[in-house]
Design an enzyme around this catalytic site. Structure first.
Site, short mmCIF file in Angstrom:
data_model
loop_
_atom_site.label_atom_id
_atom_site.label_comp_id
_atom_site.label_asym_id
_atom_site.label_seq_id
_atom_site.Cartn_x
_atom_site.Cartn_y
_atom_site.Cartn_z
N VAL A 14 -86.42 -46.87 -21.01
CA VAL A 14 -87.44 -47.86 -21.41
C VAL A 14 -87.00 -49.27 -21.00
O VAL A 14 -87.79 -50.06 -20.46
CB VAL A 14 -87.70 -47.78 -22.93
CG1 VAL A 14 -88.74 -48.82 -23.35
CG2 VAL A 14 -88.17 -46.39 -23.32
N LYS A 95 -88.78 -45.92 -33.66
CA LYS A 95 -89.50 -45.35 -34.82
C LYS A 95 -88.54 -44.89 -35.91
O LYS A 95 -88.86 -44.93 -37.08
CB LYS A 95 -90.40 -44.20 -34.37
CG LYS A 95 -89.69 -43.00 -33.81
CD LYS A 95 -90.19 -42.62 -32.47
CE LYS A 95 -89.04 -42.70 -31.50
NZ LYS A 95 -89.36 -42.65 -30.13
N GLU A 119 -95.36 -51.77 -31.21
CA GLU A 119 -96.35 -50.91 -30.54
C GLU A 119 -95.71 -49.71 -29.83
O GLU A 119 -96.23 -48.60 -29.84
CB GLU A 119 -97.14 -51.74 -29.51
CG GLU A 119 -98.19 -50.99 -28.76
CD GLU A 119 -99.36 -50.55 -29.65
OE1 GLU A 119 -100.13 -51.41 -30.07
OE2 GLU A 119 -99.47 -49.34 -29.91
N VAL A 122 -94.72 -45.80 -31.39
CA VAL A 122 -95.60 -44.63 -31.59
C VAL A 122 -96.53 -44.49 -30.39
O VAL A 122 -97.19 -45.45 -29.99
CB VAL A 122 -96.46 -44.79 -32.87
CG1 VAL A 122 -97.33 -43.56 -33.07
CG2 VAL A 122 -95.59 -45.04 -34.09
N GLU A 179 -84.36 -34.62 -24.38
CA GLU A 179 -82.93 -34.97 -24.43
C GLU A 179 -82.10 -33.68 -24.31
O GLU A 179 -82.61 -32.58 -24.54
CB GLU A 179 -82.59 -35.60 -25.79
CG GLU A 179 -83.40 -36.82 -26.14
CD GLU A 179 -82.97 -38.04 -25.35
OE1 GLU A 179 -81.81 -38.07 -24.88
OE2 GLU A 179 -83.79 -38.94 -25.18
N ASP A 190 -89.12 -36.56 -34.62
CA ASP A 190 -89.73 -37.68 -33.89
C ASP A 190 -91.16 -37.93 -34.41
O ASP A 190 -91.54 -39.07 -34.68
CB ASP A 190 -89.73 -37.33 -32.39
CG ASP A 190 -90.45 -38.35 -31.54
OD1 ASP A 190 -89.86 -39.40 -31.25
OD2 ASP A 190 -91.61 -38.10 -31.15
N LYS A 194 -92.82 -41.19 -36.55
CA LYS A 194 -94.04 -41.87 -36.09
C LYS A 194 -95.11 -41.86 -37.19
O LYS A 194 -95.84 -42.83 -37.37
CB LYS A 194 -94.55 -41.19 -34.81
CG LYS A 194 -93.64 -41.46 -33.60
CD LYS A 194 -93.97 -40.58 -32.42
CE LYS A 194 -93.11 -40.92 -31.21
NZ LYS A 194 -93.17 -39.94 -30.14
N GLY A 295 -92.18 -41.97 -21.56
CA GLY A 295 -91.91 -42.30 -20.16
C GLY A 295 -91.63 -43.78 -19.96
O GLY A 295 -91.95 -44.61 -20.81
N1 HSE Z 1 -89.43 -38.23 -27.25
C1 HSE Z 1 -90.74 -38.76 -27.44
C2 HSE Z 1 -91.79 -37.80 -26.89
C3 HSE Z 1 -90.96 -40.09 -26.78
O1 HSE Z 1 -91.46 -36.85 -26.21
O2 HSE Z 1 -92.96 -38.05 -27.14
C4 HSE Z 1 -90.41 -41.20 -27.59
O3 HSE Z 1 -91.01 -41.25 -28.83
#
Ligand code: HSE
Length: 427
Positions: A14, A95, A119, A122, A179, A190, A194, A295
């Site tokens: 990022v 998040k 922003e 999420v 990952e 994750d 969110k 991404g």
């Molecule tokens: N690992 C998350 C996903 C992206 O695959 O949506 C970052 O929140």
């Protein structure tokens, strides 16, 4: 536009995207980036020094905004606290830190007159948070439901095309979505983080992540995908955050679990690493947002969008309070899964012997479970697969029925029912 001086923590996927996008917005001047390893080869080199000492950024009075794209809980949260105390505005994609420490961080930001923009935390490039916070300000947000994890959506899409879970995960890792340790994505953490952030924005309370029901995608098989399709569904990992009441609950209904979504539902057509989110407001009704949820450039688009928004407003009087959502200092808890009602899909692997269907019916009847569809497939004398779709069932009734099934004498493998997956029910 006035020049704004930035410091950044992190230069991974990022961060690299942020550097790339900032090159077109010279008034946003990146002064220094803190990284773990200054020597590491990178695709994009920022036009500013790198350092391994975060304090060089936190203690620099010229830096007005801290961009945090390093991720993780610790030590990130303490860097954010220190920066807020130095009166720096924060733009973060994190998040996990927000879900776990949001109430404290937002209270601290208020105390020090700075704003936190998030922003990118999420739905990656989908402008979901600004839509809820500003675009839908006239609404009481009733629910936010959707596909909030691109990695698992990619894996499920691949499984639907005939790949195994293991090979789909491997491909997601090779493409850089997943990952090396995929736990946060595939086990629902994750999405839970969110949802906590979405609840804060939509309902005014972060929801404690450890109270959120999390069921990931590890147990979904290709057989489940194929059977779901036969019945007119596609399996998606859905996150839901709804105000209590819609499903007969008190408190907030916040949960993440695989769900059979009808093929003609808008969320069923969200494929690959995309996210798709339904937002329901009391005045607007339902909106659907679909787009890249992860991404490099999509997430950087959200970070740099926040920076431009912030830079445009920075000189306004009382700017921080204008941008700060009204979030209560005390986090809420999610309602327990026992109290939700929805239909279920069950795949049972049973011994193919006389009376099994009758015994199943007796167990379900005793737990208030009404069957809507039942099929059996198998080879005589061997194990048979029984697929059952139910009408609405309370979570506690389904759990009790499954516990009783596990004690029965007709399962092909003791203690293993096959699978039980919820069927979509509008929140
Ligand atoms: N690992 C998350 C996903 C992206 O695959 O949506 C970052 O929140």
């Amino acid at each position: 536009m006035a020049r704004v001086v930035l410091g950044m923590l992190g230069l991974g996927t990022v961060g690299t995207g942020v550097v790339e996008l900032l090159s077109k917005h010279r008034h946003l001047t990146l002064k220094k980036v803190a990284v773990k390893d200054v020597q590491k080869e990178r695709d994009v080199k920022p036009n500013c020094p790198l350092t391994t000492d975060v304090n060089e950024i936190i203690n620099d009075p010229e830096i007005e905004v801290l961009v945090e794209v390093m991720g993780g809980e610790n030590p990130t949260v303490s860097y954010l606290e220190q920066a807020i105390k130095k009166r720096k505005h924060i733009v973060t994609a994190n998040k996990e830190v927000l879900a776990k420490h949001g109430p404290r961080l937002f209270a601290l930001a208020k105390e020090h007159g700075v704003a936190i923009f998030f922003e990118a935390s999420v739905a990656g490039g989908v402008p979901l948070l600004s839509t809820i916070h500003k675009g839908l300000e006239a609404n009481e947000i009733e629910s936010v439901t959707g596909i909030l994890n691109g990695t698992t959506n990619f894996i499920l899409s691949k499984m639907e095309a005939g790949n195994s879970y293991a090979s789909a995960l491997k491909e997601a890792q090779e493409l850089g979505f997943a990952e090396a340790d995929p736990t946060a994505d595939v086990d629902g953490f994750d999405v839970a983080y969110k949802l906590s952030v979405l609840a804060a924005l939509g309902f005014g309370h972060f929801v404690k992540p450890d109270t959120i029901y999390k069921e990931g995608i590890r147990n979904i098989t290709e057989e489940d995908m194929a059977l779901a399709k036969e019945f007119g569904y596609r399996i998606k990992l859905l996150g839901t955050a709804a105000r209590g009441g819609s499903n007969g609950n008190s408190g907030f209904d916040v949960r993440v679990h695989p769900t059979l979504v009808p093929l003609d539902h808008p969320l069923a057509s969200v494929s690959g690493p995309n996210n798709g989110i339904l937002v329901r407001g009391h005045a607007v009704g339902q909106l659907t947002l679909i787009g890249p949820g992860a991404g490099k450039l999509p997430t950087a688009s959200a970070v740099v969008g926040d920076l431009m928004n912030l830079a445009g407003a920075l000189k306004l009087p009382d700017f921080a309070s204008y941008f700060q959502p009204a979030i209560d200092a005390s986090p809420a808890s999610a309602a327990p899964p026992d109290s939700w009602k929805c239909p279920f899909y069950l795949r049972l692997v049973v011994k193919d012997t006389p009376g099994v269907i009758g015994k199943l019916g007796t167990i379900f009847g005793a737990h208030n479970i009404s069957i809507s569809t039942i099929i059996q497939r198998g080879v005589e004398g061997q194990a048979a697969t029984v697929v059952i779709l139910t009408h609405d069932v309370l979570g506690k009734d389904m759990n009790a029925a499954i516990a009783e099934l596990k004690k029965s004498d007709f399962l092909a493998s003791k203690d293993e029912i096959g699978n039980a997956i919820r069927i979509f029910r509008a929140a």
